[in-house]
Write a protein that holds these residues in place. Structure first.
Motif, PDB file in Angstrom:
ATOM      1  N   PRO A  17      -1.743  12.078 -10.333  1.00 50.00           N
ATOM      2  CA  PRO A  17      -2.000  11.719  -8.929  1.00 50.00           C
ATOM      3  C   PRO A  17      -3.431  12.051  -8.495  1.00 50.00           C
ATOM      4  O   PRO A  17      -4.081  11.237  -7.837  1.00 50.00           O
ATOM      5  N   GLN A  18      -3.922  13.227  -8.890  1.00 51.53           N
ATOM      6  CA  GLN A  18      -5.281  13.616  -8.502  1.00 51.53           C
ATOM      7  C   GLN A  18      -6.324  12.743  -9.193  1.00 51.53           C
ATOM      8  O   GLN A  18      -7.314  12.339  -8.577  1.00 51.53           O
ATOM      9  N   LEU A  19      -6.092  12.443 -10.474  1.00 52.23           N
ATOM     10  CA  LEU A  19      -7.055  11.631 -11.219  1.00 52.23           C
ATOM     11  C   LEU A  19      -7.101  10.211 -10.675  1.00 52.23           C
ATOM     12  O   LEU A  19      -8.189   9.676 -10.419  1.00 52.23           O
ATOM     13  N   VAL A  20      -5.958   9.595 -10.462  1.00 54.91           N
ATOM     14  CA  VAL A  20      -5.920   8.219  -9.952  1.00 54.91           C
ATOM     15  C   VAL A  20      -6.527   8.154  -8.550  1.00 54.91           C
ATOM     16  O   VAL A  20      -7.301   7.244  -8.242  1.00 54.91           O
ATOM     17  N   ALA A  21      -6.209   9.129  -7.709  1.00 58.59           N
ATOM     18  CA  ALA A  21      -6.782   9.152  -6.357  1.00 58.59           C
ATOM     19  C   ALA A  21      -8.294   9.291  -6.414  1.00 58.59           C
ATOM     20  O   ALA A  21      -9.020   8.611  -5.674  1.00 58.59           O
ATOM     21  N   LEU A  37       0.829  -1.203   0.000  1.00 61.27           N
ATOM     22  CA  LEU A  37       0.000   0.000   0.000  1.00 61.27           C
ATOM     23  C   LEU A  37       0.869   1.259   0.000  1.00 61.27           C
ATOM     24  O   LEU A  37       0.604   2.207  -0.736  1.00 61.27           O
ATOM     25  N   ARG A  38       1.921   1.267   0.806  1.00 57.66           N
ATOM     26  CA  ARG A  38       2.820   2.416   0.858  1.00 57.66           C
ATOM     27  C   ARG A  38       3.503   2.640  -0.492  1.00 57.66           C
ATOM     28  O   ARG A  38       3.590   3.761  -0.986  1.00 57.66           O
ATOM     29  N   VAL A  39       3.971   1.567  -1.127  1.00 58.49           N
ATOM     30  CA  VAL A  39       4.635   1.678  -2.427  1.00 58.49           C
ATOM     31  C   VAL A  39       3.661   2.216  -3.474  1.00 58.49           C
ATOM     32  O   VAL A  39       4.014   3.098  -4.262  1.00 58.49           O
ATOM     33  N   VAL A  40       2.440   1.719  -3.480  1.00 59.55           N
ATOM     34  CA  VAL A  40       1.449   2.202  -4.455  1.00 59.55           C
ATOM     35  C   VAL A  40       1.155   3.680  -4.220  1.00 59.55           C
ATOM     36  O   VAL A  40       1.144   4.473  -5.162  1.00 59.55           O
ATOM     37  N   ARG A  41       0.947   4.072  -2.960  1.00 57.56           N
ATOM     38  CA  ARG A  41       0.663   5.489  -2.664  1.00 57.56           C
ATOM     39  C   ARG A  41       1.826   6.386  -3.081  1.00 57.56           C
ATOM     40  O   ARG A  41       1.623   7.444  -3.668  1.00 57.56           O
ATOM     41  N   GLU A  42       3.053   5.979  -2.769  1.00 56.33           N
ATOM     42  CA  GLU A  42       4.224   6.773  -3.144  1.00 56.33           C
ATOM     43  C   GLU A  42       4.371   6.857  -4.657  1.00 56.33           C
ATOM     44  O   GLU A  42       4.739   7.901  -5.192  1.00 56.33           O
ATOM     45  N   THR A  43       4.086   5.766  -5.346  1.00 55.02           N
ATOM     46  CA  THR A  43       4.209   5.749  -6.801  1.00 55.02           C
ATOM     47  C   THR A  43       3.127   6.610  -7.439  1.00 55.02           C
ATOM     48  O   THR A  43       3.403   7.347  -8.392  1.00 55.02           O
ATOM     49  N   VAL A  44       1.911   6.546  -6.929  1.00 50.95           N
ATOM     50  CA  VAL A  44       0.840   7.415  -7.440  1.00 50.95           C
ATOM     51  C   VAL A  44       1.233   8.874  -7.252  1.00 50.95           C
ATOM     52  O   VAL A  44       1.075   9.695  -8.161  1.00 50.95           O
ATOM     53  N   THR A  66      -6.698  10.225 -20.618  1.00 46.76           N
ATOM     54  CA  THR A  66      -5.730  10.599 -19.585  1.00 46.76           C
ATOM     55  C   THR A  66      -5.637   9.495 -18.546  1.00 46.76           C
ATOM     56  O   THR A  66      -4.540   9.125 -18.100  1.00 46.76           O
ATOM     57  N   ARG A  67      -6.773   8.948 -18.166  1.00 46.72           N
ATOM     58  CA  ARG A  67      -6.817   7.838 -17.211  1.00 46.72           C
ATOM     59  C   ARG A  67      -5.985   6.669 -17.723  1.00 46.72           C
ATOM     60  O   ARG A  67      -5.174   6.100 -16.990  1.00 46.72           O
ATOM     61  N   SER A  68      -6.153   6.325 -18.996  1.00 45.89           N
ATOM     62  CA  SER A  68      -5.393   5.209 -19.584  1.00 45.89           C
ATOM     63  C   SER A  68      -3.896   5.472 -19.541  1.00 45.89           C
ATOM     64  O   SER A  68      -3.115   4.580 -19.194  1.00 45.89           O
ATOM     65  N   ARG A  69      -3.480   6.689 -19.894  1.00 47.27           N
ATOM     66  CA  ARG A  69      -2.056   7.028 -19.867  1.00 47.27           C
ATOM     67  C   ARG A  69      -1.515   6.993 -18.436  1.00 47.27           C
ATOM     68  O   ARG A  69      -0.414   6.495 -18.186  1.00 47.27           O
ATOM     69  N   CYS A  70      -2.286   7.524 -17.499  1.00 43.68           N
ATOM     70  CA  CYS A  70      -1.851   7.542 -16.094  1.00 43.68           C
ATOM     71  C   CYS A  70      -1.694   6.123 -15.557  1.00 43.68           C
ATOM     72  O   CYS A  70      -0.700   5.821 -14.883  1.00 43.68           O
ATOM     73  N   LEU A  71      -2.661   5.264 -15.841  1.00 43.26           N
ATOM     74  CA  LEU A  71      -2.586   3.888 -15.344  1.00 43.26           C
ATOM     75  C   LEU A  71      -1.451   3.117 -16.000  1.00 43.26           C
ATOM     76  O   LEU A  71      -0.785   2.301 -15.347  1.00 43.26           O
ATOM     77  N   ALA A  72      -1.189   3.389 -17.288  1.00 46.23           N
ATOM     78  CA  ALA A  72      -0.056   2.741 -17.967  1.00 46.23           C
ATOM     79  C   ALA A  72       1.256   3.183 -17.333  1.00 46.23           C
ATOM     80  O   ALA A  72       2.155   2.368 -17.099  1.00 46.23           O
ATOM     81  N   CYS A  73       1.373   4.463 -17.027  1.00 46.30           N
ATOM     82  CA  CYS A  73       2.562   4.983 -16.375  1.00 46.30           C
ATOM     83  C   CYS A  73       2.711   4.378 -14.981  1.00 46.30           C
ATOM     84  O   CYS A  73       3.811   3.971 -14.584  1.00 46.30           O
ATOM     85  N   LEU A  74       1.630   4.314 -14.234  1.00 48.25           N
ATOM     86  CA  LEU A  74       1.647   3.711 -12.903  1.00 48.25           C
ATOM     87  C   LEU A  74       2.104   2.259 -12.986  1.00 48.25           C
ATOM     88  O   LEU A  74       2.945   1.808 -12.203  1.00 48.25           O
ATOM     89  N   LEU A 130       5.887   2.156 -13.618  1.00 48.94           N
ATOM     90  CA  LEU A 130       6.644   2.522 -12.418  1.00 48.94           C
ATOM     91  C   LEU A 130       6.596   1.419 -11.363  1.00 48.94           C
ATOM     92  O   LEU A 130       7.607   1.126 -10.715  1.00 48.94           O
ATOM     93  N   LEU A 131       5.430   0.806 -11.186  1.00 49.25           N
ATOM     94  CA  LEU A 131       5.321  -0.271 -10.198  1.00 49.25           C
ATOM     95  C   LEU A 131       6.116  -1.493 -10.625  1.00 49.25           C
ATOM     96  O   LEU A 131       6.743  -2.155  -9.791  1.00 49.25           O
ATOM     97  N   ASN A 132       6.129  -1.790 -11.919  1.00 46.44           N
ATOM     98  CA  ASN A 132       6.938  -2.917 -12.402  1.00 46.44           C
ATOM     99  C   ASN A 132       8.418  -2.627 -12.228  1.00 46.44           C
ATOM    100  O   ASN A 132       9.186  -3.527 -11.893  1.00 46.44           O
ATOM    101  N   ALA A 133       8.830  -1.378 -12.438  1.00 51.06           N
ATOM    102  CA  ALA A 133      10.231  -1.007 -12.237  1.00 51.06           C
ATOM    103  C   ALA A 133      10.603  -1.131 -10.761  1.00 51.06           C
ATOM    104  O   ALA A 133      11.712  -1.533 -10.419  1.00 51.06           O
ATOM    105  N   GLU A 134       9.678  -0.794  -9.882  1.00 55.72           N
ATOM    106  CA  GLU A 134       9.890  -0.921  -8.430  1.00 55.72           C
ATOM    107  C   GLU A 134      10.040  -2.400  -8.059  1.00 55.72           C
ATOM    108  O   GLU A 134      10.851  -2.769  -7.227  1.00 55.72           O
ATOM    109  N   ARG A 135       9.243  -3.222  -8.704  1.00 53.16           N
ATOM    110  CA  ARG A 135       9.234  -4.649  -8.390  1.00 53.16           C
ATOM    111  C   ARG A 135      10.443  -5.369  -8.969  1.00 53.16           C
ATOM    112  O   ARG A 135      10.970  -6.296  -8.362  1.00 53.16           O
ATOM    113  N   TYR A 136      10.840  -4.954 -10.177  1.00 51.91           N
ATOM    114  CA  TYR A 136      11.957  -5.596 -10.869  1.00 51.91           C
ATOM    115  C   TYR A 136      12.997  -4.557 -11.267  1.00 51.91           C
ATOM    116  O   TYR A 136      13.148  -4.248 -12.438  1.00 51.91           O
ATOM    117  N   PRO A 137      13.715  -4.008 -10.278  1.00 49.14           N
ATOM    118  CA  PRO A 137      14.702  -2.957 -10.618  1.00 49.14           C
ATOM    119  C   PRO A 137      15.865  -3.461 -11.445  1.00 49.14           C
ATOM    120  O   PRO A 137      16.146  -4.569 -11.578  1.00 49.14           O
TER     121      PRO A 137
END
Length: 85
Positions: free
Chosen positions: A36-40, A21-28, A67-75, A78-85
């Protein structure tokens, strides 16, 4: 008569869930622009309508979906990069 108690999560499970949860919040929060505002807003329960989002974020209704699609793709990236650096 025996009633089953709900399973109690282990300390490890609690820690991992809190960390996720912390990683997702920080990444958003690190997303660019209005993401960040749209995803939240989309994570609210219940989520606001596109009309409400349009007014809240001062953006055309027709651009919310793309915009939602682009934001979620970016998220996701970033989360995959966090998981597999």
């Amino acid at each position: 008569m025996c009633t089953a108690l709900p399973p109690v999560p282990s300390a490890e499970d609690v820690y991992l869930a809190e960390r996720r949860l912390r990683v997702v919040r920080e990444t958003v929060a690190a997303l660019p622009g209005r993401c960040p505002q749209l995803v939240a807003a989309l994570a609210e329960d219940p989520p606001p309508s596109y009309r409400e989002l349009s007014e809240r974020l001062a953006m055309p209704r027709g651009s919310i979906g793309p915009t939602r699609s682009r934001c979620l793709a970016c998220l996701r990236r970033l989360l995959n990069a966090e998981r597999y650096p």
